[in-house]
Design a protein around this motif. Structure first.
Motif, PDB file in Angstrom:
ATOM      1  N   ASN A   1       5.960  -8.699  -9.075  1.00 46.71           N
ATOM      2  CA  ASN A   1       4.804  -9.187  -8.302  1.00 46.71           C
ATOM      3  C   ASN A   1       5.153 -10.342  -7.374  1.00 46.71           C
ATOM      4  O   ASN A   1       4.307 -11.169  -7.073  1.00 46.71           O
ATOM      5  N   ALA A   2       6.376 -10.429  -6.907  1.00 46.10           N
ATOM      6  CA  ALA A   2       6.806 -11.553  -6.072  1.00 46.10           C
ATOM      7  C   ALA A   2       6.569 -11.277  -4.594  1.00 46.10           C
ATOM      8  O   ALA A   2       6.721 -10.155  -4.130  1.00 46.10           O
ATOM      9  N   SER A   3       6.201 -12.325  -3.874  1.00 47.07           N
ATOM     10  CA  SER A   3       6.082 -12.206  -2.424  1.00 47.07           C
ATOM     11  C   SER A   3       7.319 -12.764  -1.737  1.00 47.07           C
ATOM     12  O   SER A   3       7.456 -12.660  -0.531  1.00 47.07           O
ATOM     13  N   GLN A   4       8.211 -13.370  -2.515  1.00 41.27           N
ATOM     14  CA  GLN A   4       9.462 -13.868  -1.964  1.00 41.27           C
ATOM     15  C   GLN A   4      10.497 -14.000  -3.081  1.00 41.27           C
ATOM     16  O   GLN A   4      10.148 -14.032  -4.248  1.00 41.27           O
ATOM     17  N   CYS A   5      11.738 -14.061  -2.691  1.00 40.42           N
ATOM     18  CA  CYS A   5      12.831 -14.264  -3.636  1.00 40.42           C
ATOM     19  C   CYS A   5      13.144 -15.751  -3.669  1.00 40.42           C
ATOM     20  O   CYS A   5      12.880 -16.469  -2.710  1.00 40.42           O
ATOM     21  N   VAL A   6      13.714 -16.211  -4.768  1.00 39.14           N
ATOM     22  CA  VAL A   6      14.097 -17.620  -4.888  1.00 39.14           C
ATOM     23  C   VAL A   6      15.613 -17.712  -5.033  1.00 39.14           C
ATOM     24  O   VAL A   6      16.249 -16.810  -5.574  1.00 39.14           O
ATOM     25  N   ASP A   7      16.169 -18.829  -4.565  1.00 37.00           N
ATOM     26  CA  ASP A   7      17.612 -19.057  -4.655  1.00 37.00           C
ATOM     27  C   ASP A   7      18.039 -19.243  -6.103  1.00 37.00           C
ATOM     28  O   ASP A   7      17.313 -19.842  -6.902  1.00 37.00           O
ATOM     29  N   CYS A   8      19.227 -18.760  -6.426  1.00 36.88           N
ATOM     30  CA  CYS A   8      19.836 -19.064  -7.716  1.00 36.88           C
ATOM     31  C   CYS A   8      20.186 -20.553  -7.706  1.00 36.88           C
ATOM     32  O   CYS A   8      20.580 -21.103  -6.677  1.00 36.88           O
TER      33      CYS A   8
ATOM     34  N   GLY B   1       0.816  -1.202   0.000  1.00 38.70           N
ATOM     35  CA  GLY B   1       0.000   0.000   0.000  1.00 38.70           C
ATOM     36  C   GLY B   1       0.848   1.250   0.000  1.00 38.70           C
ATOM     37  O   GLY B   1       1.781   1.368   0.783  1.00 38.70           O
ATOM     38  N   GLN B   2       0.523   2.181  -0.891  1.00 42.27           N
ATOM     39  CA  GLN B   2       1.216   3.459  -0.970  1.00 42.27           C
ATOM     40  C   GLN B   2       0.157   4.549  -0.994  1.00 42.27           C
ATOM     41  O   GLN B   2      -0.282   4.961  -2.060  1.00 42.27           O
ATOM     42  N   GLY B   3      -0.325   5.007   0.167  1.00 43.86           N
ATOM     43  CA  GLY B   3      -1.336   6.068   0.246  1.00 43.86           C
ATOM     44  C   GLY B   3      -2.679   5.632  -0.275  1.00 43.86           C
ATOM     45  O   GLY B   3      -3.439   4.986   0.412  1.00 43.86           O
ATOM     46  N   SER B   4      -2.978   5.950  -1.544  1.00 44.43           N
ATOM     47  CA  SER B   4      -4.278   5.596  -2.099  1.00 44.43           C
ATOM     48  C   SER B   4      -4.177   4.490  -3.151  1.00 44.43           C
ATOM     49  O   SER B   4      -5.165   4.172  -3.789  1.00 44.43           O
ATOM     50  N   GLU B   5      -3.003   3.909  -3.336  1.00 42.26           N
ATOM     51  CA  GLU B   5      -2.829   2.889  -4.369  1.00 42.26           C
ATOM     52  C   GLU B   5      -2.125   1.649  -3.854  1.00 42.26           C
ATOM     53  O   GLU B   5      -1.208   1.745  -3.053  1.00 42.26           O
ATOM     54  N   CYS B   6      -2.571   0.506  -4.370  1.00 43.84           N
ATOM     55  CA  CYS B   6      -1.842  -0.739  -4.160  1.00 43.84           C
ATOM     56  C   CYS B   6      -0.872  -0.865  -5.323  1.00 43.84           C
ATOM     57  O   CYS B   6      -1.249  -0.654  -6.478  1.00 43.84           O
ATOM     58  N   GLN B   7       0.392  -1.164  -5.020  1.00 43.24           N
ATOM     59  CA  GLN B   7       1.411  -1.257  -6.067  1.00 43.24           C
ATOM     60  C   GLN B   7       2.115  -2.593  -5.993  1.00 43.24           C
ATOM     61  O   GLN B   7       2.339  -3.126  -4.908  1.00 43.24           O
ATOM     62  N   SER B   8       2.464  -3.116  -7.162  1.00 43.37           N
ATOM     63  CA  SER B   8       3.223  -4.359  -7.246  1.00 43.37           C
ATOM     64  C   SER B   8       4.706  -4.047  -7.143  1.00 43.37           C
ATOM     65  O   SER B   8       5.154  -2.995  -7.585  1.00 43.37           O
ATOM     66  N   CYS B   9       5.450  -4.963  -6.578  1.00 42.65           N
ATOM     67  CA  CYS B   9       6.901  -4.795  -6.492  1.00 42.65           C
ATOM     68  C   CYS B   9       7.515  -5.107  -7.849  1.00 42.65           C
ATOM     69  O   CYS B   9       7.065  -6.002  -8.555  1.00 42.65           O
ATOM     70  N   SER B  10       8.559  -4.388  -8.199  1.00 40.07           N
ATOM     71  CA  SER B  10       9.249  -4.612  -9.470  1.00 40.07           C
ATOM     72  C   SER B  10      10.153  -5.839  -9.360  1.00 40.07           C
ATOM     73  O   SER B  10      10.426  -6.336  -8.268  1.00 40.07           O
ATOM     74  N   ALA B  11      10.628  -6.302 -10.498  1.00 38.44           N
ATOM     75  CA  ALA B  11      11.534  -7.450 -10.539  1.00 38.44           C
ATOM     76  C   ALA B  11      12.761  -7.163  -9.682  1.00 38.44           C
ATOM     77  O   ALA B  11      13.245  -6.039  -9.647  1.00 38.44           O
ATOM     78  N   GLY B  12      13.239  -8.172  -8.966  1.00 43.60           N
ATOM     79  CA  GLY B  12      14.391  -8.016  -8.092  1.00 43.60           C
ATOM     80  C   GLY B  12      14.007  -7.593  -6.686  1.00 43.60           C
ATOM     81  O   GLY B  12      14.861  -7.415  -5.830  1.00 43.60           O
ATOM     82  N   LYS B  13      12.707  -7.434  -6.448  1.00 51.08           N
ATOM     83  CA  LYS B  13      12.203  -7.048  -5.135  1.00 51.08           C
ATOM     84  C   LYS B  13      11.069  -7.992  -4.751  1.00 51.08           C
ATOM     85  O   LYS B  13      10.517  -8.687  -5.593  1.00 51.08           O
ATOM     86  N   PHE B  14      10.730  -8.012  -3.475  1.00 50.28           N
ATOM     87  CA  PHE B  14       9.617  -8.830  -3.013  1.00 50.28           C
ATOM     88  C   PHE B  14       8.800  -8.042  -2.009  1.00 50.28           C
ATOM     89  O   PHE B  14       9.285  -7.082  -1.415  1.00 50.28           O
ATOM     90  N   SER B  15       7.558  -8.425  -1.825  1.00 48.64           N
ATOM     91  CA  SER B  15       6.649  -7.722  -0.930  1.00 48.64           C
ATOM     92  C   SER B  15       6.573  -8.434   0.411  1.00 48.64           C
ATOM     93  O   SER B  15       6.373  -9.642   0.460  1.00 48.64           O
ATOM     94  N   ASP B  16       6.719  -7.652   1.475  1.00 52.73           N
ATOM     95  CA  ASP B  16       6.452  -8.209   2.807  1.00 52.73           C
ATOM     96  C   ASP B  16       5.148  -7.594   3.332  1.00 52.73           C
ATOM     97  O   ASP B  16       4.943  -7.501   4.518  1.00 52.73           O
TER      98      ASP B  16
END
Length: 156
Positions: free
Chosen positions: A83-90, A52-67
């Motif tokens: 749109n990731a909720s977690q990062c994955v191992d290489c 959440g960013q004020g009045s908008e829900c925003q998706s996380c960009s590639a290389g980032k994840f949402s907590d």
């Protein structure tokens, strides 16, 4: 005979974006973490993989994840798509180090290998040995093209 009091009508200004009216106190209160509202609206929780960013829900960009509260960068050795909720191992044979984009893992270069997942760097083959790009095991390090096996086996 029954008597009653007429409730008073309170006129208020709409609450700003990112907050809502507390029905008990008639005060504007901030939306809970991970929720948003428009001016004068009620707070709503953002969907999965959004923040959440004020009045908008925003998706996380590639290389980032949402907590749920903010987008965080993936640590080294891990990556994510948008749109990731977690990062994955290489995967083994691949890495992501400091300064590399967080949306992909890179194959180990020729002459290097990495047997573990989640690596932030690759290991260099022993002297006089090389490996193909993306090598996973040290056993993939073989004698360099212009050297004989005798030279490689007697190398320090």
């Amino acid at each position: 005979l029954l008597s009653y009091e007429r409730p008073q009508r309170i006129i208020t200004q709409p609450c700003p974006a990112g907050s809502e009216m507390d029905l008990t106190s008639s005060a504007c209160i901030p939306c809970q973490s991970g929720a948003v509202s428009t001016t004068g609206g009620r707070c709503v929780v953002c969907g999965d993989h959004q923040v959440g960013q004020g009045s908008e829900c925003q998706s996380c960009s590639a290389g980032k994840f949402s907590d749920t509260t903010i987008c965080r960068s993936c640590p080294t050795g891990r990556m994510s798509h948008s749109n990731a909720s977690q990062c994955v191992d290489c995967a083994a044979g691949r890495y992501r180090g400091t300064g590399h984009p967080g949306n992909r893992c890179f194959a180990c270069e020729e002459g290097r290998f990495v047997p573990t997942i989640g690596a932030s760097e690759c290991i260099t083959c022993p002297p006089f040995l090389t490996s193909p790009a993306g090598a996973v095991l040290e056993s993939e390090c073989t004698c360099s093209a212009n050297l004989t096996n005798d030279t490689c086996s007697t190398a320090p």
